[in-house]
Design an enzyme around this catalytic site. Structure first.
Site, mmCIF file in Angstrom:
data_model
loop_
_atom_site.group_PDB
_atom_site.id
_atom_site.type_symbol
_atom_site.label_atom_id
_atom_site.label_comp_id
_atom_site.label_asym_id
_atom_site.label_seq_id
_atom_site.Cartn_x
_atom_site.Cartn_y
_atom_site.Cartn_z
ATOM 1 N N GLN A 1 3.195 8.045 2.083
ATOM 2 C CA GLN A 1 2.616 7.160 3.080
ATOM 3 C C GLN A 1 2.711 5.719 2.602
ATOM 4 O OE1 GLN A 1 0.623 8.402 6.366
ATOM 5 N NE2 GLN A 1 2.636 9.169 5.797
ATOM 6 N N PHE B 1 2.770 9.852 9.934
ATOM 7 C CA PHE B 1 1.766 10.353 8.995
ATOM 8 C C PHE B 1 2.388 11.403 8.071
ATOM 9 C CE2 PHE B 1 -2.837 9.356 10.387
ATOM 10 C CZ PHE B 1 -2.522 8.031 10.570
ATOM 11 N N SER B 2 1.553 12.079 7.306
ATOM 12 C CA SER B 2 2.026 12.932 6.217
ATOM 13 C C SER B 2 2.793 14.162 6.705
ATOM 14 C CB SER B 2 0.846 13.376 5.349
ATOM 15 O OG SER B 2 0.315 12.289 4.643
ATOM 16 N N ASN C 1 -0.200 5.823 -0.002
ATOM 17 C CA ASN C 1 -1.161 6.907 -0.239
ATOM 18 C C ASN C 1 -0.435 8.233 -0.308
ATOM 19 O OD1 ASN C 1 -1.480 6.005 2.762
ATOM 20 N ND2 ASN C 1 -2.397 8.041 2.841
ATOM 21 N N ASP C 2 -0.764 9.231 0.466
ATOM 22 C CA ASP C 2 -0.337 10.613 0.238
ATOM 23 C C ASP C 2 1.145 10.771 -0.117
ATOM 24 O OD1 ASP C 2 -2.833 10.752 1.371
ATOM 25 O OD2 ASP C 2 -2.241 12.005 3.056
ATOM 26 N N TRP D 1 0.808 -1.222 0.000
ATOM 27 C CA TRP D 1 0.000 0.000 0.000
ATOM 28 C C TRP D 1 0.843 1.274 0.000
ATOM 29 C CZ3 TRP D 1 -5.221 1.459 0.344
ATOM 30 C CH2 TRP D 1 -5.448 2.774 0.782
ATOM 31 N N TRP E 1 -10.796 7.938 -1.236
ATOM 32 C CA TRP E 1 -11.052 7.173 -0.016
ATOM 33 C C TRP E 1 -12.384 6.445 -0.042
ATOM 34 C CZ3 TRP E 1 -7.491 5.430 2.821
ATOM 35 C CH2 TRP E 1 -6.339 6.148 3.107
ATOM 36 N N GLU F 1 -7.288 18.303 4.946
ATOM 37 C CA GLU F 1 -6.030 17.572 5.002
ATOM 38 C C GLU F 1 -5.018 18.181 4.034
ATOM 39 O OE1 GLU F 1 -7.030 13.042 6.166
ATOM 40 O OE2 GLU F 1 -7.515 13.520 4.082
ATOM 41 N N ARG G 1 -2.631 17.731 11.668
ATOM 42 C CA ARG G 1 -1.643 16.952 10.924
ATOM 43 C C ARG G 1 -1.247 17.590 9.587
ATOM 44 N NH1 ARG G 1 -6.348 13.571 10.888
ATOM 45 N NH2 ARG G 1 -7.387 13.443 8.855
ATOM 46 N N ASP G 2 -0.340 16.880 8.918
ATOM 47 C CA ASP G 2 0.086 17.140 7.537
ATOM 48 C C ASP G 2 0.830 18.473 7.390
ATOM 49 O OD1 ASP G 2 -1.458 14.877 7.251
ATOM 50 O OD2 ASP G 2 -3.135 15.909 6.299
#
Length: 473
Positions: free
Chosen positions: A38, A78-79, A21-22, A19, A281, A195, A143-144
């Site tokens: 990610q 996380f991001s 993602n971002d 997997w 998502w 986000e 976050r991010d």
């Protein structure tokens, strides 16, 4: 053969397996574009978040590396973003010559911001012993962090997603952060969480002006449902962002397709480039691919275009110019009772120039597989376009086969570019003033391009099909 599985993208970055993602930590340094992201290195679902890593010298061909950042006692990774601390403002580099600093979210009992640094061009990282640099005890979604140097105020500026708004922080050294301001609580589209923000300073084409652009990704209120990215234009004074758009104005979507999300820009580049996660998502964990899951969009160069006082984001896809085999057809006239058909492959680029003398107000392009599956882009010359992906593998989500609509911003249509890969279609209208990024999962293989008109005759100045060779070869 490696990277040749069914539906494996040939023009877009994917990991060998498992997997992603971002996109995270996008930075250019000593001849390399870094793409962190990610990453679950153990399975094909969103869990156990690490930072994966790839590099490129041209934003098109990518080399995958190992894990850059792994979870620890503060939580999962996380991001976030990365910068070149060339003046060693952080004091983290013993040789004084600076290096790369990553700013990311630790996701544990709460979400907090931490940093790490690298002295070997991003291959290995040391986490700062004083993490977190911005602790959090109150906000659930915190976050991010996207960080860049703001020259006018001589500080590092962080843009941080905080549930239903954005917070800005400033720092002289990437370690000690001061809250500056907040933005966005009075604006619409709060069904989903905010986000992956970004703050850009982009040139306005055909002028000497530049304008600030605030990017926000939102999960579950996109123009066609689910995940999407929108933007505000305005000014930034080193403390506050002042938007041109008012809360009652329509949101400006960066991409009206279903599958362009969490897009952020590269730091330390002369021009501005960004890349997005090519998924949604609503069905990201169910898309029918293996042993990898998810891909990145093509990288895109970003500018602004002004019309009647309004500013629109413009995106130009990055393609390797030395990797093309093209054929062009000129002066094509198409009547309502016929369609023009051309042999193509499942990895390439279609470019159409529409004649100013064309009478048609509704026409379209079909991508047809060797099993007669049709993926259709239909254009209403006045204002809108619609992409249909109702064939192929679609039963993994009821949200996947719905019509996908986009706006022409009242500009009509003069130019169309479509880049097709084995499992995606990226649409760029009017040199990237309107974009739509969408996954497809055909049972067969795309082999034919059909161009048709619905009402009046369609006149095309030229059609070019460019076969694009695999980035993995």
């Amino acid at each position: 053969m490696l990277y040749q599985e069914k539906h494996r993208p040939q023009l877009h970055f994917t990991p060998k397996e498992n997997w992603i993602n971002d996109p995270n930590g996008l930075v250019y340094y000593e001849g390399e574009y870094h793409l962190f992201y990610q990453r679950n290195p153990h399975a094909n679902d969103h869990a156990d978040m690490h930072w994966g890593h790839a590099t490129s010298t041209d934003l098109y061909h990518w080399e995958e590396h190992g894990i850059a950042l792994a979870p620890d006692e503060l939580g999962a990774i996380f991001s976030g973003s990365a910068v070149v601390d060339k003046n060693n403002t952080s004091g983290l580099f013993e040789n004084g010559s600076g290096g790369l600093v990553a700013i990311f979210t630790h996701d544990g009992k709460s979400q907090q911001q931490s940093i790490a640094y690298s002295e070997d061009k991003g291959r290995t990282w040391t986490k700062y012993e004083g993490n977190p640099v911005i602790p959090n005890t109150k906000i659930k979604d915190f976050r991010d962090p996207k960080v860049s140097w703001h020259e006018e105020s001589k500080q590092w500026v962080m843009v941080l997603a905080c549930g239903d708004h954005i917070q800005f922080y400033g720092s002289p050294n990437l370690i000690d952060w001061t809250y500056l301001s907040s933005f966005g609580k009075e604006y619409p589209s709060h069904i989903g969480v905010w986000e992956c923000p970004d703050l850009l300073y982009l040139p306005v084409e055909n002028s000497s002006k530049k304008e600030w652009v605030l990017i926000v990704s939102i999960n579950d209120d996109g123009p066609n449902g689910g995940s999407a990215v929108y933007y505000f234009t305005g000014s930034f004074d080193g403390k506050e962002f002042h938007p041109n758009e008012q809360p009652e104005d329509a949101l400006k979507w960066a991409d009206t397709g279903k599958d362009f999300y969490a897009a952020v820009s590269w730091d330390n580049t002369e021009d501005t480039y960004w890349i997005g996660w090519m998924n949604n998502w609503q069905y990201a964990g169910a898309v029918p691919v293996s042993p990898w899951r998810s891909a990145m969009s093509l990288a895109r160069k970003m500018t602004l275009y002004e019309k009647d006082g309004n500013l629109f984001l413009k995106q130009e896809p990055i393609i390797d110019d030395n990797n093309k085999e093209a054929v062009t057809y000129r002066n094509i006239g198409i009547q309502t009772e016929t369609a023009e058909s051309y042999e193509i492959s499942d990895t390439g680029q279609v470019d159409l120039q529409i004649s100013e003398a064309s009478d048609s107000t509704k026409w379209g392009v079909n991508f047809v597989t060797d099993q007669d599956e049709v993926f259709c882009l239909e254009v209403d010359k006045e204002d809108t376009y619609t992409f249909y992906r109702t064939e192929g593998f679609i039963d993994f989500s009821e949200d996947f086969p719905k019509e996908i609509k986009g706006s022409l911003h009242g500009l009509g249509i003069q130019e169309l570019k479509v880049i097709i890969d084995r499992s995606s279609v990226e649409i760029f209208i009017n040199n990237g003033l309107s974009t739509s990024t969408n996954l497809i999962y055909p049972k067969g293989t795309v082999r034919r391009l059909e161009i048709f008109t619905v009402n009046k005759a369609l006149q095309i100045d030229n059609i070019t099909w460019t076969n694009l060779n695999s980035i993995w070869k």
